[in-house]
Design an enzyme around this catalytic site. Sequence first.
Site, PDB file in Angstrom:
ATOM      1  N   HIS A  46      55.146  37.671 -44.958  1.00  0.00           N
ATOM      2  CA  HIS A  46      54.006  38.273 -45.699  1.00  0.00           C
ATOM      3  C   HIS A  46      54.211  39.362 -46.628  1.00  0.00           C
ATOM      4  CE1 HIS A  46      51.777  36.707 -41.656  1.00  0.00           C
ATOM      5  NE2 HIS A  46      51.793  35.775 -42.843  1.00  0.00           N
ATOM      6  N   HIS A  79      56.871  32.841 -39.297  1.00  0.00           N
ATOM      7  CA  HIS A  79      55.946  33.227 -38.127  1.00  0.00           C
ATOM      8  C   HIS A  79      56.043  32.329 -37.183  1.00  0.00           C
ATOM      9  CE1 HIS A  79      55.079  34.663 -42.230  1.00  0.00           C
ATOM     10  NE2 HIS A  79      54.931  35.835 -41.389  1.00  0.00           N
ATOM     11  N   CYS A 101      61.581  32.775 -36.973  1.00  0.00           N
ATOM     12  CA  CYS A 101      62.485  33.749 -36.449  1.00  0.00           C
ATOM     13  C   CYS A 101      63.041  33.129 -35.038  1.00  0.00           C
ATOM     14  CB  CYS A 101      61.758  35.170 -36.418  1.00  0.00           C
ATOM     15  SG  CYS A 101      63.033  36.442 -35.736  1.00  0.00           S
ATOM     16  N   GLU A 131      51.393  33.598 -36.262  1.00  0.00           N
ATOM     17  CA  GLU A 131      52.653  33.748 -35.083  1.00  0.00           C
ATOM     18  C   GLU A 131      51.745  33.180 -33.866  1.00  0.00           C
ATOM     19  OE1 GLU A 131      55.026  36.931 -34.526  1.00  0.00           O
ATOM     20  OE2 GLU A 131      55.190  36.527 -32.363  1.00  0.00           O
ATOM     21  N   THR A 170      55.281  39.082 -31.304  1.00  0.00           N
ATOM     22  CA  THR A 170      56.462  39.805 -31.507  1.00  0.00           C
ATOM     23  C   THR A 170      56.194  41.313 -32.431  1.00  0.00           C
ATOM     24  OG1 THR A 170      57.147  38.784 -33.665  1.00  0.00           O
ATOM     25  CG2 THR A 170      58.113  38.052 -31.605  1.00  0.00           C
ATOM     26  N   SER A 228      50.135  41.560 -43.149  1.00  0.00           N
ATOM     27  CA  SER A 228      51.561  41.842 -42.283  1.00  0.00           C
ATOM     28  C   SER A 228      51.270  42.656 -41.059  1.00  0.00           C
ATOM     29  CB  SER A 228      52.680  42.434 -43.144  1.00  0.00           C
ATOM     30  OG  SER A 228      53.689  43.048 -42.433  1.00  0.00           O
ATOM     31  N   ASN A 230      53.165  43.442 -38.697  1.00  0.00           N
ATOM     32  CA  ASN A 230      54.205  44.539 -38.113  1.00  0.00           C
ATOM     33  C   ASN A 230      53.891  45.704 -39.037  1.00  0.00           C
ATOM     34  OD1 ASN A 230      56.598  44.872 -40.125  1.00  0.00           O
ATOM     35  ND2 ASN A 230      55.899  42.831 -40.057  1.00  0.00           N
TER      36      ASN A 230
HETATM   37  O1  0JX Z   1      52.384  39.675 -39.978  1.00  0.00           O
HETATM   38  P1  0JX Z   1      53.732  39.823 -39.433  1.00  0.00           P
HETATM   39  O2  0JX Z   1      54.296  41.173 -39.109  1.00  0.00           O
HETATM   40  O3  0JX Z   1      53.959  38.659 -38.153  1.00  0.00           O
HETATM   41  O4  0JX Z   1      54.987  39.088 -40.544  1.00  0.00           O
HETATM   42  P2  0JX Z   1      55.595  39.541 -41.770  1.00  0.00           P
HETATM   43  O5  0JX Z   1      54.958  40.603 -42.260  1.00  0.00           O
HETATM   44  O6  0JX Z   1      56.030  38.356 -42.597  1.00  0.00           O
HETATM   45  O7  0JX Z   1      56.947  40.062 -40.798  1.00  0.00           O
HETATM   46  C1  0JX Z   1      58.075  39.323 -41.165  1.00  0.00           C
HETATM   47  C2  0JX Z   1      57.928  37.983 -40.209  1.00  0.00           C
HETATM   48  C3  0JX Z   1      57.618  38.530 -38.552  1.00  0.00           C
HETATM   49  C4  0JX Z   1      57.567  37.441 -37.622  1.00  0.00           C
HETATM   50  O8  0JX Z   1      57.579  37.860 -36.508  1.00  0.00           O
HETATM   51 FE1  SF4 Z   2      62.043  38.080 -35.845  1.00  0.00          FE
HETATM   52 FE2  SF4 Z   2      61.212  40.524 -35.305  1.00  0.00          FE
HETATM   53 FE3  SF4 Z   2      61.682  40.124 -37.958  1.00  0.00          FE
HETATM   54 FE4  SF4 Z   2      59.728  39.045 -36.572  1.00  0.00          FE
HETATM   55  S1  SF4 Z   2      59.792  41.068 -36.952  1.00  0.00           S
HETATM   56  S2  SF4 Z   2      60.901  37.954 -38.210  1.00  0.00           S
HETATM   57  S3  SF4 Z   2      60.415  38.485 -34.635  1.00  0.00           S
HETATM   58  S4  SF4 Z   2      63.125  40.118 -35.990  1.00  0.00           S
END
Ligand code: 0JX
Ligand code: SF4
Length: 325
Positions: A46, A79, A101, A131, A170, A228, A230
């Site tokens: 993202h 995702h 991932c 996800e 995650t 995003s 996270n």
């Molecule tokens: O929206 P997410 O945080 O799940 O995804 P983003 O920002 O693409 O981060 C990396 C992918 C994370 C997957 O767990």
């Molecule tokens: Fe993998 Fe965590 Fe990164 Fe998502 S945030 S892609 S689960 S390592």
Amino acid sequence: MTKTPLTILLAAPRGFCAGVDRAIQIVEVALERFGPPVYVRHEIVHNRFVVQSLEAKGAVFVDELTEVPDGAPVIFSAHGVPKSVPAAAERRGLFYLDATCPLVSKVHREAERHFNEGRQIVLIGHAGHPEVIGTMGQLPEGAVVLVETVADVATVQVADPDNLAYATQTTLSVDETAGIVAALQARFPAIAGPKKEDICYATTNRQQAVKAIAPKVEALLVLGAPNSSNSKRLVEVAKTHGCTRAQLVQRATDIDWAALEGVGTLGITAGASAPEVLVEEVIAAARARFDVTVEELRTAFEDITFKLPKALLDGEAPLRAKEEA
Ligand code: 0JX
Ligand code: SF4
């Protein structure tokens, strides 16, 4: 004119995680091996900057598999995807690479294991997030129920309270999730859970780093996209740990410097999908306006890397439709 001093405190770890690094490499290596266009279902991660850089190299981003022409290679995003997606690709004979991932795939397999052992899964996550759609889509309709908040735990309907397991997205807030898990365990004492939680190391470490700098800064910028998960959690964590002036910015041009006037110490971090070059761009923009000193506060070291899929390294190049004609 003399510039006002500004201390920039960088959170570490920040930015790319191993899963994002791998996903982007999958697209780059596929472009090198197969030549453009390489299709990618959903934003690979993202981040608009990442997506545009890959588009410039010949990647074509689509929302659905139906938009991928016959014979073209396609990559699934970091995702994860419901099982129906690779199944549809196989039915069409498409060459696909899965950039999910490995830590998301691990949650998929755990959910599947619980289901095979007769348990219904309570997934903690955000409705509509890819996800969550991917994890729910590993199992038949009704096998997974979603809860987003502690309040949802009180009302969630389950088939059998004695045969449950929970799993999580995650990229959630570590603290909020602990509260939701506690509420689940209080309502369903027999609920099974992961040995180690599903929130990944990168999410955990980036939140911990923000907790360490939040009380030391007057404002905090989180590099990351509005979609995003996270990255958004990092803004929330900062706000609950002593920095109310925390905000998400996609890149330097988004920053309202006038609103930051009077700030002596500015925190900067980046979500797992935001490249370091965007942090550097913000520092350069700050240097143009202030007399900047940069410091870093590191709370963890990361050395995790994930291997690229075997099919990418030694798989047959896809037979493109135009070559067949
Ligand atoms: O929206 P997410 O945080 O799940 O995804 P983003 O920002 O693409 O981060 C990396 C992918 C994370 C997957 O767990
Ligand atoms: Fe993998 Fe965590 Fe990164 Fe998502 S945030 S892609 S689960 S390592």
